[in-house]
Design an enzyme around this catalytic site. Structure first.
Site, short mmCIF file in Angstrom:
data_model
loop_
_atom_site.label_atom_id
_atom_site.label_comp_id
_atom_site.label_asym_id
_atom_site.label_seq_id
_atom_site.Cartn_x
_atom_site.Cartn_y
_atom_site.Cartn_z
N SER A 69 70.86 -108.29 54.57
CA SER A 69 70.52 -108.57 53.18
C SER A 69 71.75 -108.69 52.29
O SER A 69 72.58 -109.57 52.48
CB SER A 69 69.56 -107.50 52.66
N ASP A 284 69.82 -112.78 46.97
CA ASP A 284 70.71 -112.00 47.83
C ASP A 284 70.89 -112.70 49.17
O ASP A 284 70.39 -113.81 49.38
CB ASP A 284 70.18 -110.57 48.00
N PRO A 507 68.27 -89.31 47.74
CA PRO A 507 69.24 -89.55 48.80
C PRO A 507 69.18 -90.99 49.29
O PRO A 507 68.12 -91.62 49.29
CB PRO A 507 68.80 -88.58 49.91
N SER A 508 70.32 -91.51 49.71
CA SER A 508 70.35 -92.83 50.33
C SER A 508 69.57 -92.78 51.64
O SER A 508 69.50 -91.74 52.31
CB SER A 508 71.80 -93.24 50.61
N THR A 510 70.42 -94.56 54.25
CA THR A 510 71.28 -94.96 55.37
C THR A 510 72.62 -94.25 55.45
O THR A 510 73.28 -94.29 56.48
CB THR A 510 71.55 -96.48 55.29
#
Length: 552
Positions: A69, A284, A507-508, A510
């Site tokens: 992406s 994107d 939180p992310s 990844t």
């Protein structure tokens, strides 16, 4: 009982051709897997295996998309697409994670374990797996690894080559609905969208303050390639000026261009002319999200993000629904990142119900299914509209209902055409662009009139690097922090200091990063609130590196 030979062959081929060489643990999240392309070869092969098992379990076509992406080119990734075009069912995400991380010697056992857990007995069925890829240099090799995984379990890979992520979702649905949704090829995709667009638009291309020209930033990715076919099909109905299409602009995928760059930096992408009051948009790298923007007479930048697209769509759909006279349930789904001003506008001015979901379109899509007409967008520009079968049946009936007025029947017909314009399977930058252009044309609006619907609250995004992102847990669609203890109390206390202050952390999915969002009545207050919350995260959640600095 399943045929053991096929998955034993798959295991042997994995060990020989696609051995696991990395020790890092990968986790399948909202975006599937994303990491350095050099670490993904074995993962791609194993996702080919998993796709076949999923297809046999669901007795349907499954999709596999090779893309990262909006990530920069050194990265790549992979995501699985379920039968109705939705993201991989959440209960299977741990299986994807397990397949990706298990050592070579245990891969056969893991395959056996999944087959037994889901009682997959049709292991000889030659199921179809549709495979697509974006324009990254690493994508062809990684897509071949997926196809090899499919073949190793006697599945049938159908390689569509370079396509947008939404196109792959579209192909999956077309195949699983026996072409009722459309023709499962690019020609069918373009024909469905452009025919609907031109039917609604008619021959009056310019209307009121609306002019049929848009400046398009393709992020030097697949969206740049595919818009050329769309542009040809649209003809004079919409003039698309292309930039960052590997010819004009930097030529490097997502570098200083694309939807994520524009949204994050609040500025024009590289290569685009800054003509005043001209409608511009950026997609994107895999063309599943879009944002609009323009520069005013004073040279100031204005962003029209996913919140703006969602409110524009919801307002128009409500008007059109009222014209039909049909009673249907319309709702809008946002995430915690949605600007508070947009939420107030939707609920107070439009009187459309608003629901919240956790970040990630799979969560929003699921929530939107609760409505007859569900509009969902993330602030980053990723979203769509989905329509229940009940909605479509009522609209079809309305086109031939004798008790309806001619205006009502025509409104029902227009609504059905509008549904054809929308890729319901997933957020689709190209489809969403045509939706925005359709609505602005219908209203006779320029982009400043669109923006004038409401005024965004100033907001700020920050991120804090931590030792372990899993120490942060949340609830209430990620708007409330459960752990670490006392962090939510600190956030509430800090936000209360500022007029219209609001902040949350998450939180992310990844990497070991905690994302901080803050908004307030002024830009200075939003900046300060974000920094203060980031510092609390650093102190209470194990921050590493230099602590965030509070602006004076």
């Amino acid at each position: 009982m399943a045929n053991n030979n096929s998955y034993r062959t798959a295991y042997a081929f994995a060990r020989e051709m696609y051995p696991k060489k990395t020790k890092s643990h990968l986790q399948y999240g909202t975006a599937g897997f994303r990491t350095k392309a050099t670490d993904l070869e074995h993962v791609m092969y194993r996702m080919g295996l998993l796709a076949v098992l999923r297809a046999r379990y669901k007795k349907s076509v499954i999709g596999v998309m090779v893309t990262a992406s909006h990530n920069p080119e050194p990265d790549n990734g992979v995501k699985l697409v379920d039968p109705h075009g939705e993201m991989l069912e959440q209960s299977w995400e741990p299986w994807a994670t397990k397949f990706a991380n298990v050592i070579d010697e245990k891969l056969e056992d893991t395959i056996n374990e999944l087959i037994k857990a889901f009682d997959i007995t049709n292991m000889n069925d030659r199921v179809e797996i549709v495979v697509g890829k974006d324009t990254r240099p690493s994508s062809p090799h990684l897509a071949k690894a997926v196809c090899d995984g499919v073949l190793a379990l006697s599945g049938k890979p159908i390689d569509y080559g370079i396509v947008t992520t939404p196109q792959l979702h579209y192909f999956v649905v077309c195949k699983n609905t026996n072409r009722a949704y459309g023709q499962p090829n690019e020609e069918g995709y373009y024909a469905k969208l452009t025919n609907a667009f031109k039917k609604i638009r008619g021959t009056e291309y310019t209307k009121g303050n609306y002019h049929n020209r848009v400046v398009y930033d393709g992020a030097n990715g697949v969206g740049a390639k595919k818009i050329k076919y769309l542009k040809e099909a649209l003809g004079d109905s919409l003039k698309v000026d292309m930039y960052n299409d590997e010819i004009i602009g930097s030529g490097k995928l997502n570098y200083m261009c694309g939807a994520d760059y524009v949204k994050s930096h609040q500025t024009f992408p590289n290569g685009l002319p800054k003509d005043k009051n001209v409608r511009c948009c950026s997609v994107d790298g895999d063309a599943d999200r879009i944002v609009y923007y323009y520069t005013d007479d004073d040279g100031l930048f204005h962003l029209m993000d996913g919140d703006r697209i969602a409110t524009l769509a919801a307002a128009y759909l409500k008007e059109l629904l009222q014209q039909t006279g049909i009673e249907l349930n319309l709702g809008l789904v946002q995430t915690a990142y949605a600007n508070g001003a947009s939420t107030d506008y939707i609920s107070s001015e439009l009187n459309v119900p608003v629901a919240f979901a956790s970040t990630g379109v799979k969560h929003l899509h699921h929530q939107a299914l609760n409505y007859d007409i569900g509009v969902y967008f993330e602030a980053n520009g990723h979203g769509t509209v989905i329509f229940s079968q009940n909605t479509k049946e009522k609209l079809r009936a309305g086109t031939r209902c004798n008790s309806f007025t001619e205006d009502q029947r025509q409104a029902c017909s227009k609504f059905l055409t509008l549904i054809d314009l929308i890729n319901e399977t997933v957020g689709d930058a190209i489809s969403d662009m045509l939706l925005v252009e359709t609505i602005l044309h219908e209203k006779g609006w320029d982009i400043s009139q669109w923006e004038a619907c409401y005024t965004d609250l100033p907001n700020r995004l920050m991120k804090v690097t931590v030792k372990d992102r899993n120490v942060i847990t949340t609830t209430d669609a990620e708007r409330i922090c459960l752990t670490p203890q006392d962090l939510q109390d600190e956030i509430d206390s800090l936000a209360a200091k500022y007029p219209k202050g609001r902040s949350f952390v998450r939180p992310s999915g990844t990497e070991d990063i905690v994302r901080v969002y803050a908004e307030a009545g002024t830009t200075a207050d939003a900046d300060k609130l974000a920094a203060e919350v980031a510092l609390k995260v650093f102190e209470l959640a194990g921050g590493i590196g230099a602590p965030p600095e509070i602006p004076q």
